[in-house]
Design a protein around this motif. Sequence first.
Motif, PDB file in Angstrom:
ATOM      1  N   PRO A  42      -1.761   0.245  -6.494  1.00 47.89           N
ATOM      2  CA  PRO A  42      -1.637   0.100  -5.043  1.00 47.89           C
ATOM      3  C   PRO A  42      -2.877   0.626  -4.337  1.00 47.89           C
ATOM      4  CG  PRO A  42      -0.370   1.993  -5.781  1.00 47.89           C
ATOM      5  CD  PRO A  42      -0.882   1.314  -7.030  1.00 47.89           C
ATOM      6  N   PHE A  43      -3.260  -0.033  -3.253  1.00 50.14           N
ATOM      7  CA  PHE A  43      -4.377   0.468  -2.463  1.00 50.14           C
ATOM      8  C   PHE A  43      -3.847   1.592  -1.576  1.00 50.14           C
ATOM      9  CE2 PHE A  43      -7.746   0.664   0.629  1.00 50.14           C
ATOM     10  CZ  PHE A  43      -8.880   0.368  -0.124  1.00 50.14           C
ATOM     11  N   PRO A  44      -4.453   2.772  -1.608  1.00 48.59           N
ATOM     12  CA  PRO A  44      -3.886   3.918  -0.893  1.00 48.59           C
ATOM     13  C   PRO A  44      -4.358   4.026   0.553  1.00 48.59           C
ATOM     14  CG  PRO A  44      -5.744   4.641  -2.195  1.00 48.59           C
ATOM     15  CD  PRO A  44      -5.594   3.163  -2.463  1.00 48.59           C
ATOM     16  N   TYR A  45      -3.529   4.633   1.362  1.00 48.18           N
ATOM     17  CA  TYR A  45      -3.947   5.026   2.700  1.00 48.18           C
ATOM     18  C   TYR A  45      -3.675   6.514   2.872  1.00 48.18           C
ATOM     19  CZ  TYR A  45       1.069   4.627   3.920  1.00 48.18           C
ATOM     20  OH  TYR A  45       2.435   4.764   3.958  1.00 48.18           O
ATOM     21  N   TRP A  46      -4.424   7.141   3.769  1.00 50.66           N
ATOM     22  CA  TRP A  46      -4.225   8.554   4.074  1.00 50.66           C
ATOM     23  C   TRP A  46      -3.624   8.679   5.465  1.00 50.66           C
ATOM     24  CZ3 TRP A  46      -8.389  12.161   6.416  1.00 50.66           C
ATOM     25  CH2 TRP A  46      -7.860  13.454   6.583  1.00 50.66           C
ATOM     26  N   ASN A  47      -2.368   9.058   5.545  1.00 51.86           N
ATOM     27  CA  ASN A  47      -1.722   9.275   6.834  1.00 51.86           C
ATOM     28  C   ASN A  47      -2.066  10.681   7.306  1.00 51.86           C
ATOM     29  OD1 ASN A  47      -0.183   9.378   9.107  1.00 51.86           O
ATOM     30  ND2 ASN A  47       1.789   9.105   8.085  1.00 51.86           N
ATOM     31  N   TYR A  48      -3.235  10.806   7.910  1.00 50.70           N
ATOM     32  CA  TYR A  48      -3.725  12.137   8.269  1.00 50.70           C
ATOM     33  C   TYR A  48      -3.002  12.723   9.470  1.00 50.70           C
ATOM     34  CZ  TYR A  48      -6.709   8.999  11.049  1.00 50.70           C
ATOM     35  OH  TYR A  48      -7.179   8.001  11.862  1.00 50.70           O
ATOM     36  N   THR A  49      -2.176  11.934  10.169  1.00 50.78           N
ATOM     37  CA  THR A  49      -1.369  12.530  11.225  1.00 50.78           C
ATOM     38  C   THR A  49      -0.354  13.506  10.638  1.00 50.78           C
ATOM     39  OG1 THR A  49       0.215  10.686  11.189  1.00 50.78           O
ATOM     40  CG2 THR A  49      -1.632  10.517  12.712  1.00 50.78           C
ATOM     41  N   LYS A  60      -3.835   7.597  -9.121  1.00 49.90           N
ATOM     42  CA  LYS A  60      -4.982   8.206  -8.446  1.00 49.90           C
ATOM     43  C   LYS A  60      -6.231   8.103  -9.318  1.00 49.90           C
ATOM     44  CE  LYS A  60      -2.272  11.523  -5.740  1.00 49.90           C
ATOM     45  NZ  LYS A  60      -1.911  12.940  -5.547  1.00 49.90           N
ATOM     46  N   LYS A  61      -6.075   8.393 -10.596  1.00 56.46           N
ATOM     47  CA  LYS A  61      -7.214   8.292 -11.519  1.00 56.46           C
ATOM     48  C   LYS A  61      -7.752   6.870 -11.576  1.00 56.46           C
ATOM     49  CE  LYS A  61      -5.935  12.077 -14.677  1.00 56.46           C
ATOM     50  NZ  LYS A  61      -5.554  12.412 -16.060  1.00 56.46           N
ATOM     51  N   SER A  62      -6.853   5.904 -11.642  1.00 60.84           N
ATOM     52  CA  SER A  62      -7.268   4.501 -11.729  1.00 60.84           C
ATOM     53  C   SER A  62      -7.987   4.058 -10.468  1.00 60.84           C
ATOM     54  CB  SER A  62      -6.053   3.603 -11.977  1.00 60.84           C
ATOM     55  OG  SER A  62      -5.468   3.881 -13.226  1.00 60.84           O
ATOM     56  N   TYR A  63      -7.491   4.497  -9.316  1.00 65.83           N
ATOM     57  CA  TYR A  63      -8.116   4.111  -8.054  1.00 65.83           C
ATOM     58  C   TYR A  63      -9.533   4.674  -7.978  1.00 65.83           C
ATOM     59  CZ  TYR A  63      -9.253   3.825  -3.120  1.00 65.83           C
ATOM     60  OH  TYR A  63      -9.908   3.578  -1.941  1.00 65.83           O
ATOM     61  N   ILE A  64      -9.687   5.952  -8.248  1.00 66.80           N
ATOM     62  CA  ILE A  64     -11.003   6.582  -8.160  1.00 66.80           C
ATOM     63  C   ILE A  64     -11.958   5.988  -9.179  1.00 66.80           C
ATOM     64  CG2 ILE A  64     -12.230   8.756  -8.579  1.00 66.80           C
ATOM     65  CD1 ILE A  64      -9.959  10.187  -7.121  1.00 66.80           C
ATOM     66  N   LYS A  65     -11.462   5.674 -10.362  1.00 64.86           N
ATOM     67  CA  LYS A  65     -12.296   5.030 -11.377  1.00 64.86           C
ATOM     68  C   LYS A  65     -12.806   3.687 -10.878  1.00 64.86           C
ATOM     69  CE  LYS A  65     -12.227   3.385 -16.174  1.00 64.86           C
ATOM     70  NZ  LYS A  65     -11.386   3.215 -17.403  1.00 64.86           N
ATOM     71  N   ARG A  71       0.829  -1.195   0.000  1.00 64.58           N
ATOM     72  CA  ARG A  71       0.000   0.000   0.000  1.00 64.58           C
ATOM     73  C   ARG A  71       0.870   1.255   0.000  1.00 64.58           C
ATOM     74  NH1 ARG A  71      -4.531  -2.253   4.311  1.00 64.58           N
ATOM     75  NH2 ARG A  71      -5.514  -3.686   2.823  1.00 64.58           N
ATOM     76  N   LYS A  72       0.292   2.335  -0.505  1.00 64.27           N
ATOM     77  CA  LYS A  72       1.041   3.588  -0.608  1.00 64.27           C
ATOM     78  C   LYS A  72       0.216   4.740  -0.044  1.00 64.27           C
ATOM     79  CE  LYS A  72       3.132   4.402  -4.566  1.00 64.27           C
ATOM     80  NZ  LYS A  72       3.392   4.507  -6.028  1.00 64.27           N
ATOM     81  N   GLU A  73       0.899   5.684   0.597  1.00 61.04           N
ATOM     82  CA  GLU A  73       0.239   6.889   1.070  1.00 61.04           C
ATOM     83  C   GLU A  73      -0.257   7.674  -0.143  1.00 61.04           C
ATOM     84  OE1 GLU A  73      -1.056  10.293   3.153  1.00 61.04           O
ATOM     85  OE2 GLU A  73       0.389  10.401   1.513  1.00 61.04           O
ATOM     86  N   TRP A  74      -1.435   8.281  -0.017  1.00 57.37           N
ATOM     87  CA  TRP A  74      -2.092   8.933  -1.150  1.00 57.37           C
ATOM     88  C   TRP A  74      -1.164   9.877  -1.891  1.00 57.37           C
ATOM     89  CZ3 TRP A  74      -6.084   8.171  -4.151  1.00 57.37           C
ATOM     90  CH2 TRP A  74      -6.558   9.212  -4.954  1.00 57.37           C
ATOM     91  N   ARG A  75      -0.342  10.625  -1.151  1.00 55.06           N
ATOM     92  CA  ARG A  75       0.564  11.588  -1.767  1.00 55.06           C
ATOM     93  C   ARG A  75       1.610  10.931  -2.647  1.00 55.06           C
ATOM     94  NH1 ARG A  75      -0.357  15.219   3.363  1.00 55.06           N
ATOM     95  NH2 ARG A  75      -0.966  13.199   4.184  1.00 55.06           N
ATOM     96  N   LYS A  76       1.859   9.647  -2.412  1.00 56.54           N
ATOM     97  CA  LYS A  76       2.896   8.937  -3.161  1.00 56.54           C
ATOM     98  C   LYS A  76       2.372   8.332  -4.461  1.00 56.54           C
ATOM     99  CE  LYS A  76       6.111   9.564  -0.031  1.00 56.54           C
ATOM    100  NZ  LYS A  76       7.309  10.409  -0.314  1.00 56.54           N
TER     101      LYS A  76
END
Length: 381
Positions: A174-181, A104-109, A93-98
């Motif tokens: 990759p499935f993204p995660y958001w490290n909001y910290t 990003k387009k593929s994931y949202i699609k 998995r990858k942080e969204w910014r990465k």
Amino acid sequence: MAPVLSLLSTLTLLSTVIHSVHGYNINDPKQLLRRDGEVDTSEQLLPFIDYEAISEAADIAVSEELQRRGLLDAEEVNAKRSNSPRCSKINVRKEWRKLSTSEKKSYIKAVKCLTTKSDFGISTYSDKMYDAFTYIHEQNWFLFHGCATFPVWHRWFVWLREVTMREQCGYTGPFPYWNYTMDWKDPFASPIFSSDSETGFGSHGNVAVAEIAGATGFKVDNGAFANFRVNLPEPHFLTRNFTFWKESDPTGQYGKAFGKWFGPEQLQKTLAANTFWDFEKLMDGLEAPQSLGIHNGPHFNQNGDWSGPAWLVNNPTYYPWRSTAPNDPMFFPHHAVRTDCFRLSPPLLTPSSSMSMQFSGSGNNAPASNTSTAVAPTSST
């Protein structure tokens, strides 16, 4: 201060309801074994899930724990382990910014694709796979919230989302995660809330809506999910309210958008927990004055679908039994990082620690001296 106390009171009420409906006796070994050992595979609805492998893995995990208790011999456990299923591939998995723009387009699609796929009869409210995740989460809401099994169940839930996107919508990224910290000083300034129509999750919009009685907010009208419709508990526009935190904390003493509740200090306190139950209390702000915890902070700072039952608190038909949180596509990047962070807690998961095999606390708010046991996962696959 009153609005903050009101918000915390809502969380306390939710916690009390959860504890009252669990009904487990943590001192009853038979109940502990049933909770940890049996996987119900009677309804194998999803054709792309290997239910047999899941059942085998659960059996091996419980057998290893029974061996630790001296109830099974090593030979029997080793025989099961030698035939245990293995992951054919480890997905990172990858942080969204990465993520790249194309990723990003593929994931949202692929997320949107779930609205076009059948749910194989999972939900009684909708036949769409996207809504099925809200339904699953809702049906299990009281069993896997406000208790030590919270992170483990949600790790499975996020995994199920990833597998479904890959199998049903052909997603290969990759499935993204958001490290909001990383964004605790100004959460809504995070790039994940970009208004880009292909790569952003959008903000809360400008049009006030109240399609569900008592549930107010703003229709998301920008980003890739602008004018996005969801169906539980009834059809409505995806709703957020990124200004709600100002009403609850007008002086900003808890940071912008409650950022201090999931900032570095709170994160370190959580990771230093000595029991799974203490970890859960810090994660969710349970029994913790003036804190919603690093998990619930992002849920409660925007008062829309994403905040789950709390959004429906003024609707007695739905509250507290309905939980809308997975309606918001932000739910999964949010939980993809939080439900893994317990693996980073040295007191819980160091190999030499007995706590690596123990969940302390269950839905009945048991004291830390009582433990139910299970094997903590070590992989996101």
